[in-house]
Design a protein around this motif. Sequence first.
Motif, PDB file in Angstrom:
ATOM      1  N   ASN A 172       0.853  -1.176   0.000  1.00 20.60           N
ATOM      2  CA  ASN A 172       0.000   0.000   0.000  1.00 20.60           C
ATOM      3  C   ASN A 172       0.892   1.229   0.000  1.00 20.60           C
ATOM      4  OD1 ASN A 172      -1.629  -2.165   1.851  1.00 20.60           O
ATOM      5  ND2 ASN A 172      -2.981  -0.977   0.549  1.00 20.60           N
ATOM      6  N   GLU A 173       0.284   2.393  -0.202  1.00 15.80           N
ATOM      7  CA  GLU A 173       1.039   3.649  -0.245  1.00 15.80           C
ATOM      8  C   GLU A 173       0.360   4.687   0.630  1.00 15.80           C
ATOM      9  OE1 GLU A 173       0.847   4.868  -4.319  1.00 15.80           O
ATOM     10  OE2 GLU A 173       2.300   3.373  -4.976  1.00 15.80           O
ATOM     11  N   ILE A 174       1.174   5.504   1.296  1.00 16.04           N
ATOM     12  CA  ILE A 174       0.650   6.716   1.919  1.00 16.04           C
ATOM     13  C   ILE A 174       0.876   7.832   0.911  1.00 16.04           C
ATOM     14  CG2 ILE A 174       0.866   8.428   3.751  1.00 16.04           C
ATOM     15  CD1 ILE A 174       1.881   6.234   5.588  1.00 16.04           C
ATOM     16  N   VAL A 175      -0.211   8.487   0.542  1.00 13.46           N
ATOM     17  CA  VAL A 175      -0.132   9.626  -0.372  1.00 13.46           C
ATOM     18  C   VAL A 175      -0.367  10.889   0.446  1.00 13.46           C
ATOM     19  CG1 VAL A 175      -1.125  10.731  -2.410  1.00 13.46           C
ATOM     20  CG2 VAL A 175      -0.948   8.240  -2.308  1.00 13.46           C
ATOM     21  N   LEU A 176       0.559  11.823   0.325  1.00 13.52           N
ATOM     22  CA  LEU A 176       0.465  13.110   1.004  1.00 13.52           C
ATOM     23  C   LEU A 176      -0.032  14.136  -0.002  1.00 13.52           C
ATOM     24  CD1 LEU A 176       1.088  14.779   3.593  1.00 13.52           C
ATOM     25  CD2 LEU A 176       3.353  15.184   2.613  1.00 13.52           C
ATOM     26  N   TYR A 177      -1.000  14.971   0.405  1.00 11.84           N
ATOM     27  CA  TYR A 177      -1.594  15.962  -0.476  1.00 11.84           C
ATOM     28  C   TYR A 177      -1.193  17.380  -0.064  1.00 11.84           C
ATOM     29  CZ  TYR A 177      -4.455  12.046  -1.959  1.00 11.84           C
ATOM     30  OH  TYR A 177      -4.854  10.823  -2.433  1.00 11.84           O
ATOM     31  N   ASN A 178      -1.144  18.243  -1.039  1.00  5.42           N
ATOM     32  CA  ASN A 178      -0.794  19.642  -0.804  1.00  5.42           C
ATOM     33  C   ASN A 178      -1.928  20.365  -0.068  1.00  5.42           C
ATOM     34  OD1 ASN A 178       0.859  21.936  -1.045  1.00  5.42           O
ATOM     35  ND2 ASN A 178      -0.249  22.623  -2.847  1.00  5.42           N
ATOM     36  N   ASP A 179      -1.560  21.333   0.728  1.00  6.14           N
ATOM     37  CA  ASP A 179      -2.537  22.222   1.342  1.00  6.14           C
ATOM     38  C   ASP A 179      -1.920  23.619   1.428  1.00  6.14           C
ATOM     39  OD1 ASP A 179      -1.001  22.570   3.764  1.00  6.14           O
ATOM     40  OD2 ASP A 179      -1.774  20.668   4.495  1.00  6.14           O
ATOM     41  N   ASP A 180      -2.733  24.575   1.771  1.00  5.54           N
ATOM     42  CA  ASP A 180      -2.261  25.956   1.868  1.00  5.54           C
ATOM     43  C   ASP A 180      -2.047  26.376   3.313  1.00  5.54           C
ATOM     44  OD1 ASP A 180      -2.373  26.290  -0.896  1.00  5.54           O
ATOM     45  OD2 ASP A 180      -4.488  26.864  -0.835  1.00  5.54           O
ATOM     46  N   VAL A 181      -1.959  25.406   4.217  1.00  5.33           N
ATOM     47  CA  VAL A 181      -1.900  25.700   5.645  1.00  5.33           C
ATOM     48  C   VAL A 181      -0.518  25.454   6.227  1.00  5.33           C
ATOM     49  CG1 VAL A 181      -2.886  25.130   7.901  1.00  5.33           C
ATOM     50  CG2 VAL A 181      -4.340  25.128   5.860  1.00  5.33           C
ATOM     51  N   ASN A 182       0.054  24.275   5.945  1.00  7.17           N
ATOM     52  CA  ASN A 182       1.289  23.850   6.601  1.00  7.17           C
ATOM     53  C   ASN A 182       2.535  24.389   5.902  1.00  7.17           C
ATOM     54  OD1 ASN A 182       0.307  21.953   8.757  1.00  7.17           O
ATOM     55  ND2 ASN A 182      -0.712  21.103   6.965  1.00  7.17           N
ATOM     56  N   THR A 183       3.529  24.724   6.712  1.00  6.70           N
ATOM     57  CA  THR A 183       4.790  25.224   6.170  1.00  6.70           C
ATOM     58  C   THR A 183       5.662  24.059   5.694  1.00  6.70           C
ATOM     59  OG1 THR A 183       5.949  25.092   8.281  1.00  6.70           O
ATOM     60  CG2 THR A 183       4.761  27.155   7.798  1.00  6.70           C
ATOM     61  N   PHE A 184       6.636  24.379   4.852  1.00 10.48           N
ATOM     62  CA  PHE A 184       7.584  23.364   4.410  1.00 10.48           C
ATOM     63  C   PHE A 184       8.287  22.736   5.611  1.00 10.48           C
ATOM     64  CE2 PHE A 184       7.221  25.333   0.240  1.00 10.48           C
ATOM     65  CZ  PHE A 184       7.335  24.247  -0.607  1.00 10.48           C
ATOM     66  N   ASP A 185       8.705  23.565   6.554  1.00  7.79           N
ATOM     67  CA  ASP A 185       9.415  23.048   7.734  1.00  7.79           C
ATOM     68  C   ASP A 185       8.565  22.047   8.509  1.00  7.79           C
ATOM     69  OD1 ASP A 185      11.717  24.457   7.214  1.00  7.79           O
ATOM     70  OD2 ASP A 185      11.205  26.135   8.532  1.00  7.79           O
ATOM     71  N   HIS A 186       7.282  22.373   8.678  1.00  8.73           N
ATOM     72  CA  HIS A 186       6.394  21.460   9.420  1.00  8.73           C
ATOM     73  C   HIS A 186       6.232  20.136   8.670  1.00  8.73           C
ATOM     74  CE1 HIS A 186       3.223  20.032  12.009  1.00  8.73           C
ATOM     75  NE2 HIS A 186       2.410  19.909  10.982  1.00  8.73           N
ATOM     76  N   VAL A 187       6.024  20.204   7.363  1.00  6.34           N
ATOM     77  CA  VAL A 187       5.866  18.985   6.566  1.00  6.34           C
ATOM     78  C   VAL A 187       7.137  18.146   6.628  1.00  6.34           C
ATOM     79  CG1 VAL A 187       5.500  18.078   4.235  1.00  6.34           C
ATOM     80  CG2 VAL A 187       4.148  20.022   5.034  1.00  6.34           C
ATOM     81  N   ILE A 188       8.283  18.781   6.480  1.00  5.20           N
ATOM     82  CA  ILE A 188       9.567  18.072   6.509  1.00  5.20           C
ATOM     83  C   ILE A 188       9.780  17.388   7.859  1.00  5.20           C
ATOM     84  CG2 ILE A 188      12.079  18.407   6.500  1.00  5.20           C
ATOM     85  CD1 ILE A 188      11.519  20.634   4.329  1.00  5.20           C
ATOM     86  N   GLU A 189       9.581  18.128   8.935  1.00 13.19           N
ATOM     87  CA  GLU A 189       9.756  17.560  10.275  1.00 13.19           C
ATOM     88  C   GLU A 189       8.805  16.392  10.522  1.00 13.19           C
ATOM     89  OE1 GLU A 189       9.296  20.822  12.988  1.00 13.19           O
ATOM     90  OE2 GLU A 189      11.097  21.829  12.244  1.00 13.19           O
TER      91      GLU A 189
ATOM     92  N   GLY B 229      -1.843  17.487  11.257  1.00 17.71           N
ATOM     93  CA  GLY B 229      -2.551  18.452  10.438  1.00 17.71           C
ATOM     94  C   GLY B 229      -2.303  18.351   8.950  1.00 17.71           C
ATOM     95  N   LEU B 230      -1.625  17.283   8.516  1.00 21.71           N
ATOM     96  CA  LEU B 230      -1.363  17.092   7.087  1.00 21.71           C
ATOM     97  C   LEU B 230      -2.518  16.307   6.456  1.00 21.71           C
ATOM     98  CD1 LEU B 230       2.431  16.133   7.142  1.00 21.71           C
ATOM     99  CD2 LEU B 230       1.392  18.390   7.062  1.00 21.71           C
ATOM    100  N   SER B 231      -2.635  16.418   5.150  1.00 18.82           N
ATOM    101  CA  SER B 231      -3.654  15.685   4.412  1.00 18.82           C
ATOM    102  C   SER B 231      -3.010  14.474   3.770  1.00 18.82           C
ATOM    103  CB  SER B 231      -4.264  16.571   3.317  1.00 18.82           C
ATOM    104  OG  SER B 231      -4.872  17.702   3.888  1.00 18.82           O
TER     105      SER B 231
END
Length: 90
Positions: free
Chosen positions: A20-37, A84-86
Amino acid sequence: MSTKEKASELLVEEAVSTQNEIVLYNDDVNTFDHVIETLIYACDHSMEQAEQCSIIVHYKGQCTVKTGLYDDLKPRCSMLLEAGLSAEII
């Protein structure tokens, strides 16, 4: 086609279908730093891998961030969602 070749094909198909795969989707809320961490924490990514995934998500709208067995991906996807990620498992 021999019986042995048919059996090999079935084993390959079965192995592929259990991934299976986890797919991460873009949003206009989270910062690059938060997503990376979060990717480093939840998916055991290296800094470089997490950065690359975040850039792909930003420009393409989505990115597969982890593949594996469902039982391994479920808690990882939950961590992404709690941060808080999608994301979803497909």
